[in-house]
Motif scaffolding. Sequence first.
Motif, PDB file in Angstrom:
ATOM      1  N   ALA A 157      -5.745   1.335  -0.203  1.00  0.00           N
ATOM      2  CA  ALA A 157      -6.754   0.721   0.673  1.00  0.00           C
ATOM      3  C   ALA A 157      -7.804   1.766   1.010  1.00  0.00           C
ATOM      4  CB  ALA A 157      -6.093   0.203   1.946  1.00  0.00           C
ATOM      5  N   ALA A 158      -8.976   1.296   1.383  1.00  0.00           N
ATOM      6  CA  ALA A 158     -10.051   2.211   1.798  1.00  0.00           C
ATOM      7  C   ALA A 158     -10.412   1.911   3.248  1.00  0.00           C
ATOM      8  CB  ALA A 158     -11.273   2.003   0.908  1.00  0.00           C
ATOM      9  N   ILE A 159     -10.804   2.952   3.973  1.00  0.00           N
ATOM     10  CA  ILE A 159     -11.368   2.731   5.314  1.00  0.00           C
ATOM     11  C   ILE A 159     -12.881   2.801   5.147  1.00  0.00           C
ATOM     12  CG2 ILE A 159     -11.600   3.616   7.662  1.00  0.00           C
ATOM     13  CD1 ILE A 159      -8.815   4.853   7.368  1.00  0.00           C
ATOM     14  N   GLN A 216     -10.542   9.325  12.530  1.00  0.00           N
ATOM     15  CA  GLN A 216     -10.917   8.369  13.584  1.00  0.00           C
ATOM     16  C   GLN A 216      -9.947   7.179  13.648  1.00  0.00           C
ATOM     17  OE1 GLN A 216     -15.029   7.438  12.649  1.00  0.00           O
ATOM     18  NE2 GLN A 216     -15.548   9.613  12.706  1.00  0.00           N
ATOM     19  N   CYS A 217      -9.130   6.998  12.608  1.00  0.00           N
ATOM     20  CA  CYS A 217      -8.234   5.824  12.558  1.00  0.00           C
ATOM     21  C   CYS A 217      -6.765   6.218  12.527  1.00  0.00           C
ATOM     22  CB  CYS A 217      -8.548   4.998  11.314  1.00  0.00           C
ATOM     23  SG  CYS A 217     -10.237   4.445  11.243  1.00  0.00           S
ATOM     24  N   GLU A 218      -6.500   7.492  12.729  1.00  0.00           N
ATOM     25  CA  GLU A 218      -5.141   8.007  12.533  1.00  0.00           C
ATOM     26  C   GLU A 218      -4.075   7.220  13.302  1.00  0.00           C
ATOM     27  OE1 GLU A 218      -5.324  12.266  12.632  1.00  0.00           O
ATOM     28  OE2 GLU A 218      -3.159  12.313  13.036  1.00  0.00           O
ATOM     29  N   LEU A 219      -4.271   7.049  14.604  1.00  0.00           N
ATOM     30  CA  LEU A 219      -3.251   6.390  15.436  1.00  0.00           C
ATOM     31  C   LEU A 219      -3.090   4.927  15.049  1.00  0.00           C
ATOM     32  CD1 LEU A 219      -4.186   7.840  18.939  1.00  0.00           C
ATOM     33  CD2 LEU A 219      -2.285   8.499  17.433  1.00  0.00           C
ATOM     34  N   THR A 220      -4.208   4.258  14.803  1.00  0.00           N
ATOM     35  CA  THR A 220      -4.148   2.828  14.474  1.00  0.00           C
ATOM     36  C   THR A 220      -3.418   2.609  13.157  1.00  0.00           C
ATOM     37  OG1 THR A 220      -6.290   2.699  15.543  1.00  0.00           O
ATOM     38  CG2 THR A 220      -5.577   0.742  14.388  1.00  0.00           C
ATOM     39  N   LEU A 221      -3.646   3.492  12.178  1.00  0.00           N
ATOM     40  CA  LEU A 221      -2.948   3.352  10.899  1.00  0.00           C
ATOM     41  C   LEU A 221      -1.441   3.424  11.128  1.00  0.00           C
ATOM     42  CD1 LEU A 221      -5.035   5.483   8.355  1.00  0.00           C
ATOM     43  CD2 LEU A 221      -4.937   2.994   8.564  1.00  0.00           C
ATOM     44  N   THR A 222      -1.024   4.355  11.966  1.00  0.00           N
ATOM     45  CA  THR A 222       0.400   4.498  12.261  1.00  0.00           C
ATOM     46  C   THR A 222       0.909   3.238  12.968  1.00  0.00           C
ATOM     47  OG1 THR A 222      -0.012   6.845  12.459  1.00  0.00           O
ATOM     48  CG2 THR A 222       2.103   6.069  13.303  1.00  0.00           C
ATOM     49  N   ASN A 257       2.415   4.323   7.277  1.00  0.00           N
ATOM     50  CA  ASN A 257       2.758   5.747   7.179  1.00  0.00           C
ATOM     51  C   ASN A 257       2.746   6.164   5.713  1.00  0.00           C
ATOM     52  OD1 ASN A 257       3.127   6.243   9.964  1.00  0.00           O
ATOM     53  ND2 ASN A 257       5.025   5.056   9.840  1.00  0.00           N
ATOM     54  N   VAL A 258       1.594   5.955   5.097  1.00  0.00           N
ATOM     55  CA  VAL A 258       1.455   6.216   3.656  1.00  0.00           C
ATOM     56  C   VAL A 258       0.551   7.428   3.464  1.00  0.00           C
ATOM     57  CG1 VAL A 258       1.817   3.810   3.000  1.00  0.00           C
ATOM     58  CG2 VAL A 258      -0.485   4.596   3.564  1.00  0.00           C
ATOM     59  N   ALA A 259       0.430   7.858   2.221  1.00  0.00           N
ATOM     60  CA  ALA A 259      -0.418   9.028   1.939  1.00  0.00           C
ATOM     61  C   ALA A 259      -1.862   8.727   2.331  1.00  0.00           C
ATOM     62  CB  ALA A 259      -0.329   9.344   0.452  1.00  0.00           C
ATOM     63  N   LEU A 274       0.816  -1.226   0.000  1.00  0.00           N
ATOM     64  CA  LEU A 274       0.000   0.000   0.000  1.00  0.00           C
ATOM     65  C   LEU A 274       0.850   1.276   0.000  1.00  0.00           C
ATOM     66  CD1 LEU A 274      -2.704  -1.055   2.624  1.00  0.00           C
ATOM     67  CD2 LEU A 274      -2.908  -1.069   0.130  1.00  0.00           C
ATOM     68  N   THR A 275       0.424   2.230  -0.833  1.00  0.00           N
ATOM     69  CA  THR A 275       1.083   3.547  -0.830  1.00  0.00           C
ATOM     70  C   THR A 275       0.082   4.640  -0.457  1.00  0.00           C
ATOM     71  OG1 THR A 275       0.549   3.882  -3.162  1.00  0.00           O
ATOM     72  CG2 THR A 275       2.708   2.894  -2.673  1.00  0.00           C
ATOM     73  N   ARG A 276      -1.174   4.228  -0.279  1.00  0.00           N
ATOM     74  CA  ARG A 276      -2.209   5.242  -0.067  1.00  0.00           C
ATOM     75  C   ARG A 276      -3.403   4.633   0.668  1.00  0.00           C
ATOM     76  NH1 ARG A 276      -5.391   8.207  -4.987  1.00  0.00           N
ATOM     77  NH2 ARG A 276      -5.613   6.052  -5.661  1.00  0.00           N
ATOM     78  N   VAL A 277      -3.991   5.411   1.584  1.00  0.00           N
ATOM     79  CA  VAL A 277      -5.256   5.010   2.224  1.00  0.00           C
ATOM     80  C   VAL A 277      -6.259   6.127   1.968  1.00  0.00           C
ATOM     81  CG1 VAL A 277      -6.422   4.506   4.408  1.00  0.00           C
ATOM     82  CG2 VAL A 277      -4.114   3.668   4.034  1.00  0.00           C
ATOM     83  N   ILE A 278      -7.438   5.770   1.469  1.00  0.00           N
ATOM     84  CA  ILE A 278      -8.432   6.804   1.170  1.00  0.00           C
ATOM     85  C   ILE A 278      -9.713   6.560   1.977  1.00  0.00           C
ATOM     86  CG2 ILE A 278      -7.552   7.236  -1.157  1.00  0.00           C
ATOM     87  CD1 ILE A 278      -9.901   5.643  -2.280  1.00  0.00           C
TER      88      ILE A 278
END
Length: 427
Positions: free
Chosen positions: A275-277, A239-245, A250-252, A227-231
């Motif tokens: 990926a999508a949330i 709402q998912c910022e910390l969990t993504l990290t 640490n992608v766009a 993955l290079t991007r989460v949209i």
Amino acid sequence: MHYLRPSPSLQSPVRAMTPIPTHRGSPSRLVIQCAYRFDSANATNPPVAPTSAGFNFCGGVGSTRADWQSTCAILASKVVSQQQDTKKDSGNVAAVNGHKTLDLVPVDTNSNLPRALTITDLSPAPMHGAKLRVAYQGVPGAYSEAAAGKAYPNCEAIPCDQFEVAFQAVELWIADRAVLPVENSLGGSIHRNYDLLLRHRLHIVGEVQLAVHHCLLALPGVRKEYLTRVISHPQALSQCELTLTKLGLNVAREAVDDTAGAAEFVAANNLRDTAAIASARAADLYGLQILADGIQDDSSNVTRFVMLAREPIIPRTDRPFKTSIVFAHDKGTSVLFKVLSAFAFRNISLTKIESRPHRNRPIRLVDDENVGTAKHFEYMFYVDFEASMAEARAQNALAEVQEFTSFLRVLGSYPMDMTPWCPSRDE
Ligand SMILES: O=C(O)C(=O)C[C@]1(C(=O)O)C=C[C@@H](O)C=C1
């Protein structure tokens, strides 16, 4: 990514919309054909403070009570005329399991008399006799669609490409209700939607709290490392910022109009690096796999939605009600303190207070002679309090608030969603 939007260059009122109101098969969203933008900077067409008939506080408690009575009368007469129509068709005989039964409705010697309101009249059914049509922003699989289903089980949910379109769908009778997210337990208030509540004349008729459980979705076979991007929707991303990290992602991060729309986009464009949330239902609908489940930073992540209708509901006292208001005042000291004390002295709890800058957008105020003037206020204040407009203490509090303020509108008085969602409440 292609999302249809109302054209900013057009300022004439809506002429037509394209309703494709079904989500059986592959639904399309409502989009504006001839766009309408409220130009609040344009003094000839500022947002209007609705009239007292529109559930607005214009003339103190006395006139408001009268307003309620006339609203009740209108509702009652609608119910009576509908009933008379159906009676005409069926006579007094109905069929139950194939057996004819006599309809034991007493013969009314004076059929012009309105009949008493019953509990069923208080939650108005759609006038067209079909399923309730509920407009929401997003595509199937969006949380707003789930909120529509929670508030109105068996409703027909109508996807719209923007919140503005969902409002217009109700105003133009394409939908019966609109559902609007206003607050999230992590992200806080959804400010733009407060502005829309003020700009439009719909009434809040209900609320639901929806537990929002986010998943990280990707095409089958895709791994996190690709993955290079989460949209997703900006609220969902935050709402998912910390969990993504924590997941090492640490992608766009890119914001799109809604969560399910993000999932649809990944699938439709066969994106193996994105990926999508979105919800688990979106994964099902768009054929994506769930790479991570429950990725919201707080396990009790909840979004509060309000339901909007053309008519207000009649407030009651037999169950907990909430009332939402918006007000503004001219410059002066301690106005806010006085307003808040009007509620405090009557033991009315406030569940929300929100201020929105409003400097450049005039409000049209209508006086007792029906003369309108455009007025600028620095801030709009939104307050939710735990009382029904049917209670004297709420009416008295608002009568007092009206004395201190230059603009006051009741956005709605509606049943509270009592679903326990905060674990600490059950302890
Ligand atoms: O995008 C969606 O699925 C929505 O329903 C919108 C929305 C929002 O506006 O806050 C609703 C609930 C979640 O908090 C995230 C997004």
